[in-house]
Design a protein around this motif. Structure first.
Motif, mmCIF file in Angstrom:
data_model
loop_
_atom_site.group_PDB
_atom_site.id
_atom_site.type_symbol
_atom_site.label_atom_id
_atom_site.label_comp_id
_atom_site.label_asym_id
_atom_site.label_seq_id
_atom_site.Cartn_x
_atom_site.Cartn_y
_atom_site.Cartn_z
ATOM 1 N N VAL A 14 90.156 82.537 46.320
ATOM 2 C CA VAL A 14 89.664 81.243 46.799
ATOM 3 C C VAL A 14 89.194 81.358 48.242
ATOM 4 N N ALA A 15 88.245 80.510 48.596
ATOM 5 C CA ALA A 15 87.804 80.363 49.977
ATOM 6 C C ALA A 15 87.538 78.878 50.221
ATOM 7 N N GLU A 54 93.850 77.836 51.640
ATOM 8 C CA GLU A 54 93.687 78.984 50.745
ATOM 9 C C GLU A 54 95.037 79.555 50.337
ATOM 10 N N ALA A 106 86.775 73.729 48.347
ATOM 11 C CA ALA A 106 87.308 75.010 47.885
ATOM 12 C C ALA A 106 86.367 75.651 46.871
#
Length: 306
Positions: free
Chosen positions: A216-217, A204, A233
């Protein structure tokens, strides 16, 4: 809500966070110190609306609740000229463990600082043995502010302490030669790819360095075909970019060129409107895991009809 702490000092506590309102309060009240969480730091670094306000009264900001990527701290300072220091704590430690010194905030960007007085820490492997300096392990704590156990839950308390009385936090970290602690991820969030560990937060941090990524994760998506987890992602694109298949492939290749082979985004890239987070700013990965499962069911159903 304004409330006096003592003569000459006033705090402002927002009932809920909205970036324009936050900036408006800082400008109007001439706020000098702001306690924030990583999503706020991200917004201050990238959101266009921030440029509409005068935030020059800020002397520094303190970020906690989750690790704030180095790239974001640098971006906030470049944009606003405000130092951002970090700290690390948890309710079981009532609640401070370590904090970065303001004077040294830019010497070790990304660290949570050194232990506060009276605290002890060690980092251990799965087998309980301590890791060498610079290596990652689970953060374990001792000190006068460590809790005695969970109320009416002796089983959970027993599982949290080892035989020597060290509290196992479940947080993955490392310590440098100067004693600075870096919290890198949650133990339960680590992705296992072919037996190798992948820290979502590391991927990330890299992705947030791309101009097209607003947030983002990263999660682990289990693959029946490969019998292992694959990093995927979920990305919120920045204004001016389009989250289509072509752009997803480009972003995936961009990340893959910057990491070790086992950390590549073999689970691909998906685009979302927002990353689910708790009120404290922690990514709710379980929500994305459930979303990934739903997506897989839909994909399998489509394949079955072909």
């Amino acid at each position: 809500m304004l409330s006096p702490l003592h003569r000459g000092v006033t705090t402002y506590i927002m009932r809920s966070f909205k970036l324009p309102e936050f900036c408006k309060v800082v400008e109007r009240e001439k706020i000098t110190v702001a306690y924030i969480v990583p999503p706020v730091a991200l917004a201050l670094a990238k959101a266009p609306v921030v440029a509409q306000f005068n935030l020059s009264s800020l002397r520094f900001m303190h970020s906690s609740a989750a690790p704030t990527p180095k790239e974001i701290i640098v971006a906030v300072n470049d944009r606003l000229g405000v130092p951002v220091r970090q700290g690390y704590g948890l309710p079981e430690a009532a609640s401070g463990v370590c904090s970065q010194r303001l004077k040294a905030w830019d010497e070790t960007i990304g660290t949570s600082g050194r232990l506060i007085r009276g605290m002890m820490a060690k980092l251990v492997r799965d087998d309980g043995k301590e890791v060498p300096t610079g290596s990652e392990g689970e953060t374990c704590l001792k000190g006068p502010n460590i809790f005695k156990g969970y109320y009416h839950n002796p089983k959970a308390a027993a599982e949290s302490f080892d035989s020597e009385g060290w509290y196992h936090t479940g947080d993955v970290g490392r310590v440098d030669e100067q004693g600075n602690i870096y919290i890198t991820d949650r133990l339960k969030d680590l992705i296992k790819y072919n037996g190798l560990q992948v820290a979502p937060a590391q991927l990330e941090d890299i992705l947030l360095g791309h101009a097209a990524v607003a947030d983002v994760a990263v999660i682990g998506l289990y693959s029946d075909e490969r019998a292992t987890e694959l990093p995927r992602a979920y990305v919120v694109v920045a204004a001016g970019y389009t989250g289509d298949e072509k752009f997803g492939e480009m972003l995936q290749n961009w990340l893959n060129e910057r990491v070790s082979p086992h950390k590549k985004l073999r689970g691909g890239v998906r685009f979302v409107e927002a990353i689910p987070k708790s009120n404290a700013g922690k990514i709710l990965r379980r929500v994305l895991v459930e979303q990934a499962k739903s997506e897989k069911k839909q994909e399998d159903a489509v394949k079955a009809r072909l």
